[in-house]
Motif scaffolding. Structure first.
Motif, mmCIF file in Angstrom:
data_model
loop_
_atom_site.group_PDB
_atom_site.id
_atom_site.type_symbol
_atom_site.label_atom_id
_atom_site.label_comp_id
_atom_site.label_asym_id
_atom_site.label_seq_id
_atom_site.Cartn_x
_atom_site.Cartn_y
_atom_site.Cartn_z
ATOM 1 N N VAL A 70 -27.934 -26.638 47.560
ATOM 2 C CA VAL A 70 -28.932 -26.077 48.486
ATOM 3 C C VAL A 70 -28.825 -24.556 48.512
ATOM 4 O O VAL A 70 -29.829 -23.839 48.496
ATOM 5 C CB VAL A 70 -28.704 -26.655 49.904
ATOM 6 C CG1 VAL A 70 -29.723 -26.094 50.868
ATOM 7 C CG2 VAL A 70 -28.775 -28.160 49.869
ATOM 8 N N ILE A 71 -27.581 -24.069 48.526
ATOM 9 C CA ILE A 71 -27.372 -22.615 48.584
ATOM 10 C C ILE A 71 -27.920 -21.971 47.310
ATOM 11 O O ILE A 71 -28.589 -20.939 47.357
ATOM 12 C CB ILE A 71 -25.877 -22.312 48.773
ATOM 13 C CG1 ILE A 71 -25.441 -22.782 50.166
ATOM 14 C CG2 ILE A 71 -25.601 -20.826 48.621
ATOM 15 C CD1 ILE A 71 -23.939 -22.712 50.389
ATOM 16 N N HIS A 82 -30.877 -13.922 50.220
ATOM 17 C CA HIS A 82 -29.464 -13.825 50.598
ATOM 18 C C HIS A 82 -29.072 -15.075 51.386
ATOM 19 O O HIS A 82 -29.883 -15.585 52.156
ATOM 20 C CB HIS A 82 -29.238 -12.598 51.482
ATOM 21 C CG HIS A 82 -29.337 -11.311 50.738
ATOM 22 N ND1 HIS A 82 -28.235 -10.623 50.314
ATOM 23 C CD2 HIS A 82 -30.410 -10.594 50.333
ATOM 24 C CE1 HIS A 82 -28.618 -9.532 49.694
ATOM 25 N NE2 HIS A 82 -29.933 -9.488 49.684
ATOM 26 N N VAL A 83 -27.837 -15.535 51.187
ATOM 27 C CA VAL A 83 -27.348 -16.654 52.004
ATOM 28 C C VAL A 83 -26.015 -16.231 52.624
ATOM 29 O O VAL A 83 -25.118 -15.765 51.914
ATOM 30 C CB VAL A 83 -27.156 -17.929 51.170
ATOM 31 C CG1 VAL A 83 -26.596 -19.046 52.034
ATOM 32 C CG2 VAL A 83 -28.469 -18.369 50.545
ATOM 33 N N VAL A 84 -25.928 -16.359 53.933
ATOM 34 C CA VAL A 84 -24.681 -16.081 54.640
ATOM 35 C C VAL A 84 -24.070 -17.419 55.028
ATOM 36 O O VAL A 84 -24.698 -18.202 55.738
ATOM 37 C CB VAL A 84 -24.942 -15.232 55.902
ATOM 38 C CG1 VAL A 84 -23.644 -14.969 56.634
ATOM 39 C CG2 VAL A 84 -25.624 -13.928 55.531
ATOM 40 N N VAL A 85 -22.866 -17.704 54.508
ATOM 41 C CA VAL A 85 -22.199 -18.978 54.831
ATOM 42 C C VAL A 85 -21.126 -18.692 55.873
ATOM 43 O O VAL A 85 -20.284 -17.805 55.670
ATOM 44 C CB VAL A 85 -21.569 -19.598 53.568
ATOM 45 C CG1 VAL A 85 -20.822 -20.870 53.924
ATOM 46 C CG2 VAL A 85 -22.643 -19.902 52.540
ATOM 47 N N VAL A 90 -20.462 -22.797 44.259
ATOM 48 C CA VAL A 90 -21.771 -22.188 43.995
ATOM 49 C C VAL A 90 -21.789 -21.585 42.588
ATOM 50 O O VAL A 90 -22.719 -21.797 41.808
ATOM 51 C CB VAL A 90 -22.080 -21.105 45.052
ATOM 52 C CG1 VAL A 90 -23.322 -20.335 44.686
ATOM 53 C CG2 VAL A 90 -22.239 -21.744 46.419
ATOM 54 N N TYR A 91 -20.711 -20.876 42.238
ATOM 55 C CA TYR A 91 -20.643 -20.201 40.941
ATOM 56 C C TYR A 91 -20.721 -21.218 39.809
ATOM 57 O O TYR A 91 -21.467 -21.032 38.842
ATOM 58 C CB TYR A 91 -19.332 -19.418 40.852
ATOM 59 C CG TYR A 91 -19.194 -18.580 39.606
ATOM 60 C CD1 TYR A 91 -19.786 -17.331 39.529
ATOM 61 C CD2 TYR A 91 -18.465 -19.035 38.515
ATOM 62 C CE1 TYR A 91 -19.678 -16.561 38.391
ATOM 63 C CE2 TYR A 91 -18.337 -18.275 37.376
ATOM 64 C CZ TYR A 91 -18.938 -17.026 37.313
ATOM 65 O OH TYR A 91 -18.820 -16.261 36.188
ATOM 66 N N LEU A 124 -26.505 -30.498 55.880
ATOM 67 C CA LEU A 124 -26.801 -31.663 55.044
ATOM 68 C C LEU A 124 -26.409 -32.951 55.750
ATOM 69 O O LEU A 124 -26.965 -34.000 55.500
ATOM 70 C CB LEU A 124 -26.060 -31.563 53.722
ATOM 71 C CG LEU A 124 -26.468 -30.356 52.864
ATOM 72 C CD1 LEU A 124 -25.675 -30.332 51.593
ATOM 73 C CD2 LEU A 124 -27.943 -30.425 52.539
ATOM 74 N N ARG A 125 -25.349 -32.886 56.548
ATOM 75 C CA ARG A 125 -24.929 -34.075 57.300
ATOM 76 C C ARG A 125 -24.521 -33.617 58.693
ATOM 77 O O ARG A 125 -23.959 -32.527 58.868
ATOM 78 C CB ARG A 125 -23.771 -34.781 56.605
ATOM 79 C CG ARG A 125 -22.650 -33.833 56.216
ATOM 80 C CD ARG A 125 -21.607 -34.508 55.414
ATOM 81 N NE ARG A 125 -22.085 -34.879 54.078
ATOM 82 C CZ ARG A 125 -21.430 -35.666 53.247
ATOM 83 N NH1 ARG A 125 -20.283 -36.173 53.603
ATOM 84 N NH2 ARG A 125 -21.893 -35.930 52.056
#
Lengths: 338, 215
Positions: free
Chosen positions: B70-71, B92-95, B144-145, B184-185
């Motif tokens: 998703v990211i 941009h995604v901030v986790v 992610v990578y 997601l859950r």
């Protein structure tokens, strides 16, 4: 059966190959490269050459060109008038000069030039364009109509249209390559010639199909934009007796980056008017006001496209569109209805 | 009218002609109108189309390998209609809370991260739980990578991922955020997180006898 079919296909293919590709030579001959090199060297030494005049070629047939021009555009020009429209004063003067050089004192040429056709055609084109735009864009303020007219009658646009209907090589003029001004004048002369050959209504179709139709892929706001969107919007809302414009920030992202984006929407009495995005709130507000205006004037992306199938009546009374200072929905109803 | 061309003829110095020979002979027109000028509204539309959105993703109790998909979608801009591999349209995604990720099954013990220092005997194998103890952002970063194709763009795309082990996100990054990616859950509620009174008052099917010893 299938093998038979493949055989037949292969045979057809081979026939095609031999007929198309076979040229009777195995490769490029050894003399080709050095010869081309020398030719290029000589060309470079000569420097840039003037563009060749198409009418100086051996196969040039002026009458055939004139005939073809008439047929290509499916027009019914009177051939004499058409020839006159293509003949500029400078060409006649040049011909006279040639005769004088030979020794003729008073050269009398029976060539008519297009000087009066140009003047007539310019007025007629301007009139047709103005009336057509008013009819096609009834909600656009008069300022916009005039700006659009100026744009359509600008030298660049008319010259381009003129080249594209194929006048460039047929023009009889002193200048070569033909100047923009000459191209423009030729177009106007053609309009006048058509008006004399047929009638004004038919001429308006000609202008509509070749000149006005160039607007189809243009964005009107890029040609004309109201100069003070805030004030204009406020004034219009005031005239319509609606609440003043209320700007609200609807979204923002990346505020601390150089790619910051703010989205501002305009409302009046809780009614949505327009929306705009920008790198700052001020820019976004400005765009939102512009968007509201373009929705009102019917020139937004999603508005009904400009119709290119209208008929203009040049003889009817002139009715101007509403100017920006009087524009409001109520006034618009009176104008369009009456 | 006869001297139209002579009127417009301006004698130029030889040097000037040579310098401008190309344009002089090609008879270029002034292309003021022919080149399409973008209106302010169109420019704003362009700005809005290519604006980079900042998304927030809470990794609490999330599977990092499912979350990575998703990211990645948001990082690369795959969710946009304008997406193209050569179009720079990623967001941009901030986790946040990457310390609280949940690996499925016995992945914490079985998953091994390999590293080689390029020196002889420089290979090392680190278990997921060891890596997570050393740096709680690395498991999701690596997920992610590794979830993306190995190309030149991958490292640049990774620059748009910001991972924080807890909910302490710097103020200037927090201000940029304008969207939240849905988990997601759902995060389960643990029994030891519920207050004793609430547990006590919860309706029960059976009441144990007073003498019954609970072990």
């Amino acid at each position: 059966m299938s093998s038979l079919r493949t055989c037949a296909r292969a045979a057809i293919r081979i026939q095609k190959l031999t007929s198309v590709i076979y040229t009777g030579e195995r490769g490029i001959k050894r003399w080709v490269a050095p010869t081309l090199r020398v030719i290029n060297k000589r060309k470079a030494k000569l420097g840039p050459q003037p563009e060749p005049r198409r009418s100086n070629f051996l196969d040039w047939n002026y009458n055939a060109e004139i005939f073809a021009f008439n047929k290509r555009l499916s027009e019914n020009f009177d051939v004499e008038l058409l020839q006159q429209a293509f003949t500029h004063r400078s060409y006649v003067a040049q011909e006279e000069q040639k005769q004088r050089e030979v020794g003729i004192e008073n050269p009398e040429l029976s060539i008519k030039d297009n000087t009066d056709l140009i003047v007539e055609g310019k007025c007629l084109t301007s009139e047709i364009v103005e009336r057509y735009l008013r009819q096609a864009l009834p909600r656009l303020p008069e300022e916009g109509i005039l700006k659009l007219k100026d744009y359509l009658l600008s030298e660049e646009i008319v010259a381009k249209v003129s080249v594209q209907i194929g006048t460039k090589d047929i023009i009889l003029s002193e200048d070569h390559p033909v100047r923009q001004e000459t191209l423009v004048n030729t177009f106007f002369a053609l309009v006048a010639a058509l008006a004399r050959s047929n009638d004004v209504v038919h001429t308006s179709f000609f202008v509509r199909d070749f000149l006005i139709a160039t607007l189809s892929d243009k964005e009107i706001l890029s040609i004309w934009t109201p100069s003070h969107p805030f004030q204009t919007l406020d004034a219009i809302l005031n005239r319509e007796k609606r609440g003043s414009a209320d700007f609200r920030l609807t979204a923002q992202t990346g505020v601390n980056t150089i790619l910051a984006a703010y989205q501002v929407a305009v409302y009046s009495d809780q009614q949505f008017l327009g929306i705009g995005t920008g790198e700052t709130v001020q820019v976004a507000k400005n765009i939102a006001a512009l968007d509201a205006l373009q929705r009102m004037f019917g020139i937004a992306d999603f508005s009904r496209p400009i119709p290119f199938n209208l008929t203009v009546d040049v003889s009817s009374q002139r009715t101007e569109n509403l100017p920006l200072t009087k524009w409001c929905t109520e006034n618009l109803k009176h104008t369009v209805g009456g | 009218m006869g001297n139209v061309s002579s009127k417009n003829f301006v004698p130029r110095s030889r040097k000037f002609v040579r310098r401008n020979q190309k344009s002089f002979f090609q008879h270029k027109h002034d292309r003021k109108y022919l080149t399409s000028i973008m209106s302010a509204v169109k420019r704003a539309q362009q700005w809005a189309t290519f604006a980079r959105t900042w998304h927030l993703f809470d990794a609490t109790w999330q599977n990092p390998f499912d979350s990575a998909q998703v990211i990645i979608k948001h990082l690369m801009g795959l969710h946009k209609p304008i997406y193209h591999p050569m179009n720079d349209c990623g967001d941009h995604v901030v986790v946040m809370n990457s310390r609280d990720i949940a690996l499925p099954g016995d992945e914490w013990r079985k998953r091994v991260y390999f590293h080689h220092t390029t020196y002889p005997g420089g290979a090392s194998w680190t278990l997921a739980w060891e890596l997570h103890n050393k740096n709680p952002t690395l498991v999701i970063k690596k997920a992610v990578y590794n979830g993306m194709d190995g190309n030149l763009q991958r490292r640049h795309t990774m620059q748009r991922l910001h991972v924080f082990p807890d909910d302490k996100i710097p103020e200037e990054i927090l201000k940029n955020i304008s969207n939240q990616i849905r988990y997601l859950r759902p995060v389960p509620t643990r029994l030891d997180h519920i207050s004793p009174e609430e547990v006590e008052n919860y309706p029960k099917i059976v009441d144990y006898p007073k003498q019954y010893i609970l072990r």
